[in-house]
Scaffold this active site. Structure first.
Site, PDB file in Angstrom:
ATOM      1  N   SER A   2       0.852  -1.185   0.000  1.00 36.94           N
ATOM      2  CA  SER A   2       0.000   0.000   0.000  1.00 36.94           C
ATOM      3  C   SER A   2       0.888   1.235   0.000  1.00 36.94           C
ATOM      4  CB  SER A   2      -0.915   0.009   1.228  1.00 36.94           C
ATOM      5  OG  SER A   2      -1.788   1.120   1.189  1.00 36.94           O
ATOM      6  N   GLU A   3       0.526   2.228  -0.830  1.00 42.37           N
ATOM      7  CA  GLU A   3       1.423   3.371  -1.012  1.00 42.37           C
ATOM      8  C   GLU A   3       1.583   4.262   0.204  1.00 42.37           C
ATOM      9  OE1 GLU A   3      -2.308   4.667  -3.484  1.00 42.37           O
ATOM     10  OE2 GLU A   3      -1.260   2.803  -3.002  1.00 42.37           O
ATOM     11  N   ASN A   4       0.764   4.056   1.234  1.00 42.31           N
ATOM     12  CA  ASN A   4       0.990   4.830   2.451  1.00 42.31           C
ATOM     13  C   ASN A   4       2.075   4.213   3.336  1.00 42.31           C
ATOM     14  OD1 ASN A   4      -0.935   2.752   2.917  1.00 42.31           O
ATOM     15  ND2 ASN A   4      -1.549   3.699   4.832  1.00 42.31           N
ATOM     16  N   GLY A   5       2.723   3.140   2.861  1.00 42.16           N
ATOM     17  CA  GLY A   5       3.893   2.625   3.545  1.00 42.16           C
ATOM     18  C   GLY A   5       3.745   1.285   4.216  1.00 42.16           C
TER      19      GLY A   5
END
Length: 218
Positions: free
Chosen positions: A45-48
């Site tokens: 997920s691109e939020n880490g």
């Protein structure tokens, strides 16, 4: 027609062993619930986050663990948390094997529009532009038609474009389709109880039908 969960269930059958996979906001997040247990895959997920598991039961909800869509999630054994800059470096560096996105429109050439409707408030593009620019394998999860009954599989997208010629496969509530290299939606499977004629009538772009089209197996 397929429910949103059934769309996600069908897409999960396209997942291959040892893939790193990014799940977009909306229907794609549901794919985490249907990954076959015998596959070793890592959801990103691109939020880490690396190592997203299925959605939590009520007794496992932790507000500190969320995906890019602000939904609470579970983390698998060996999962990793890091900052979003590191996450986008992974995306831009081509280290994600499969990207599963939602869309408002897809064209017969594989163009995707999935971030803005003119005149409506949006929070921003988020990671969509980076994902479509960097990913080599994009599967779209979407409704075949809008709420007003208009086709969302078009000759050309009418909404602001997110990426050009990047979509490879599409699963809608009516069908599983692939994009032809020369343009067109190749009908590969139809949802249970849905006819080829109905799919044709609800597809504004070029629909390619070759031989008998089997019903989707979930």
């Amino acid at each position: 027609m397929l429910s949103k969960s059934q769309i996600a269930q069908r897409i999960a059958k396209e997942v291959k062993n040892r893939q790193y996979i990014n799940l977009g906001i909306g229907i794609p997040t549901l794919v985490a619930n249907y990954i076959p247990q015998d596959l070793d895959v890592v959801l990103q997920s691109e939020n880490g986050l690396l190592g997203i598991g299925p959605f939590p039961t009520e007794d496992r909800v932790d507000a500190d663990f969320i995906n890019a869509g602000k939904q609470t999630i579970t983390m698998t054994k060996g999962s990793v948390l890091f900052d979003s800059a590191e996450s986008f470096a992974m995306i831009r560096g081509g280290h994600v094997d499969l990207t599963i996105l939602g869309a408002m429109e897809v064209s017969e050439n594989g163009d995707i529009a999935n971030w803005k409707i003119p005149g409506k408030m949006v929070k921003g593009m988020g990671g969509a532009m980076d994902l479509v620019a960097s990913a080599e394998n994009i599967i779209v999860a979407m409704q075949h038609c809008s709420r007003s009954g208009e086709s969302k599989l078009l000759t050309e997208c009418t909404l602001p474009i997110t990426g050009l010629r990047c979509v490879k496969k599409i699963v809608t509530d009516l069908a599983y389709l692939e994009i032809h290299p020369d343009g067109g939606f190749i009908l590969k499977e139809r949802a249970p109880g849905v006819s080829v004629e109905e799919i044709q009538a609800k597809t504004q772009g070029k629909l390619i039908v070759e031989g008998e089209i089997p019903e989707m197996q979930l």
